[in-house]
Design an enzyme around this catalytic site. Sequence first.
Site, mmCIF file in Angstrom:
data_model
loop_
_atom_site.group_PDB
_atom_site.id
_atom_site.type_symbol
_atom_site.label_atom_id
_atom_site.label_comp_id
_atom_site.label_asym_id
_atom_site.label_seq_id
_atom_site.Cartn_x
_atom_site.Cartn_y
_atom_site.Cartn_z
ATOM 1 N N HIS A 1 12.587 -4.038 18.552
ATOM 2 C CA HIS A 1 11.348 -3.797 18.498
ATOM 3 C C HIS A 1 11.271 -2.546 18.076
ATOM 4 C CE1 HIS A 1 7.322 -2.984 20.782
ATOM 5 N NE2 HIS A 1 7.292 -2.248 19.451
ATOM 6 N N HIS B 1 9.164 0.158 14.826
ATOM 7 C CA HIS B 1 7.752 0.475 13.501
ATOM 8 C C HIS B 1 8.476 0.502 12.747
ATOM 9 C CE1 HIS B 1 4.775 -0.541 16.799
ATOM 10 N NE2 HIS B 1 6.076 -0.449 17.530
ATOM 11 N N ARG C 1 5.749 1.508 9.805
ATOM 12 C CA ARG C 1 5.323 1.879 8.365
ATOM 13 C C ARG C 1 5.463 0.630 7.130
ATOM 14 N NH1 ARG C 1 3.270 2.721 13.618
ATOM 15 N NH2 ARG C 1 4.018 4.355 14.226
ATOM 16 N N ASN D 1 1.979 -4.241 13.624
ATOM 17 C CA ASN D 1 0.108 -3.173 13.909
ATOM 18 C C ASN D 1 0.228 -2.325 12.870
ATOM 19 O OD1 ASN D 1 2.268 -1.889 14.558
ATOM 20 N ND2 ASN D 1 1.883 -0.229 15.945
ATOM 21 N N LYS E 1 3.308 -11.042 17.696
ATOM 22 C CA LYS E 1 2.941 -9.911 19.115
ATOM 23 C C LYS E 1 1.545 -9.943 19.729
ATOM 24 C CE LYS E 1 3.645 -6.181 20.895
ATOM 25 N NZ LYS E 1 3.671 -4.953 20.093
ATOM 26 N N HIS F 1 2.731 -6.971 24.916
ATOM 27 C CA HIS F 1 2.139 -5.105 24.688
ATOM 28 C C HIS F 1 1.662 -4.962 26.891
ATOM 29 C CE1 HIS F 1 2.030 -0.885 24.034
ATOM 30 N NE2 HIS F 1 0.711 -1.503 25.294
ATOM 31 N N HIS G 1 9.153 -3.080 26.083
ATOM 32 C CA HIS G 1 8.963 -1.860 26.566
ATOM 33 C C HIS G 1 8.967 -1.326 28.095
ATOM 34 C CE1 HIS G 1 4.521 -1.943 24.934
ATOM 35 N NE2 HIS G 1 5.249 -1.491 23.757
ATOM 36 N N LEU H 1 3.353 4.548 24.522
ATOM 37 C CA LEU H 1 3.202 3.439 25.223
ATOM 38 C C LEU H 1 3.869 2.592 25.510
ATOM 39 C CD1 LEU H 1 -0.896 4.049 24.289
ATOM 40 C CD2 LEU H 1 0.364 4.621 26.548
ATOM 41 N N ASP I 1 11.414 0.563 20.080
ATOM 42 C CA ASP I 1 10.100 0.885 20.211
ATOM 43 C C ASP I 1 9.378 2.312 18.885
ATOM 44 O OD1 ASP I 1 7.158 0.136 20.141
ATOM 45 O OD2 ASP I 1 7.228 2.009 22.314
ATOM 46 N N HIS J 1 4.891 9.204 14.175
ATOM 47 C CA HIS J 1 3.810 9.084 13.888
ATOM 48 C C HIS J 1 4.261 10.926 13.152
ATOM 49 C CE1 HIS J 1 1.241 7.112 15.991
ATOM 50 N NE2 HIS J 1 1.915 6.674 16.928
ATOM 51 N N ALA K 1 0.153 8.417 20.408
ATOM 52 C CA ALA K 1 1.554 7.886 21.329
ATOM 53 C C ALA K 1 2.941 7.225 20.325
ATOM 54 C CB ALA K 1 0.719 6.482 21.423
#
Length: 345
Positions: A13, A15, A17, A41, A99, A136, A174, A219, A247, A251, A263
């Site tokens: 899992h 991210h 970007r 996402n 997802k 999620h 998560h 989150l 996860d 950011h 988050a």
Amino acid sequence: MQELTLTKPDDWHLHLRDGAALASVVAHSARQFARAIVMPNLQPPVTTVAAALAYRDRILSALPEGANFDPLMTLYLTESTPIAEVEKAAGHAFIQAFKLYPAGATTHSDAGVAKLERIYPLLEAMEKQDVPLLVHGESIAREIDIFDREKAFIDAELDTIIRRFPALRVVFEHATTRDAVQFVRAAGPLVAATLTAQHLLYNRNSLLAGGIRPHFYCLPVLKREIHRQALLEAATSGEAKFFLGTDSAPHPQSGKESACGCAGCYTAHAAIELYAEAFESVGKLENLERFASFNGPRFYRLPVNAEKITLQKTPSEIPARFPFGEEWLIPLRAGESLVWKLMAN
Ligand code: DOR
Ligand code: ZN
């Protein structure tokens, strides 16, 4: 134990970007993991096989020279995803799963699903085609306390889904509560969960006691200590249902240190080292390999990696920040030390 050699792990899992942000972070994951399940996402979300394949190419182009890293792609489920897209994804070697983001539950989830009944035909197609559903698991009902949203989702939604689609493979992403651990254990062998390093190492005091620390905000939010203990027990048990999913969610510093902070905890810089610390804290380092390297491939029906990695018990410093496109990225435990160090191959 001073040194630990294990089969190269995967991150189930992640991210990554896009654009300059992707280029800034992907090497951190490639340094330690052979593969990663890449979250869809983006803005706009990755909803089609074609978009996922194009994104995969951008990830491969952003890798440093000589890196060996296989991005496993996912599609973002929406209420208007056509059934044909499920069929297309099912047959594709580079696409692993869909997802499910309940609409508005988290970062970039606005295009997610507001009413689960609306996607039942898609879930039926996924069940038939044997495409895993990654969830999620948080309720989006505004009146529900943020610390209770995971349990509320399990009771009101997930329980129904797994009863209605008993042959659907589901990953509860998560997991952050004892309730989720109990639910996943009680469900059949097709239901598994990923666990993050931050939820194994920290409880909500790290986020809120003595000042608000935005880099611990993610989150689902960090919970109270009884939940952390339950997650740590599950992760270190060696049970096939629990596997590594960081996860890690970068950011920019400006987005985190703000009156309304984003988050996401960034852990990709030191993920396997942080997990090793969590396992060592309960004397279960011998089960780290199952959690990090064996249980995930077994669930996804992929081969276990052939390479090995070595961790040494040598203190090292985590940098205070990393470049992130034109901005800065503050990693979890910035400026503090790590107990375990991943040795160069
Ligand atoms: O903390 C989180 N950050 N949770 C999520 O579900 C999404 C993620 C992100 O994309 O930033
Ligand atoms: Zn995520």
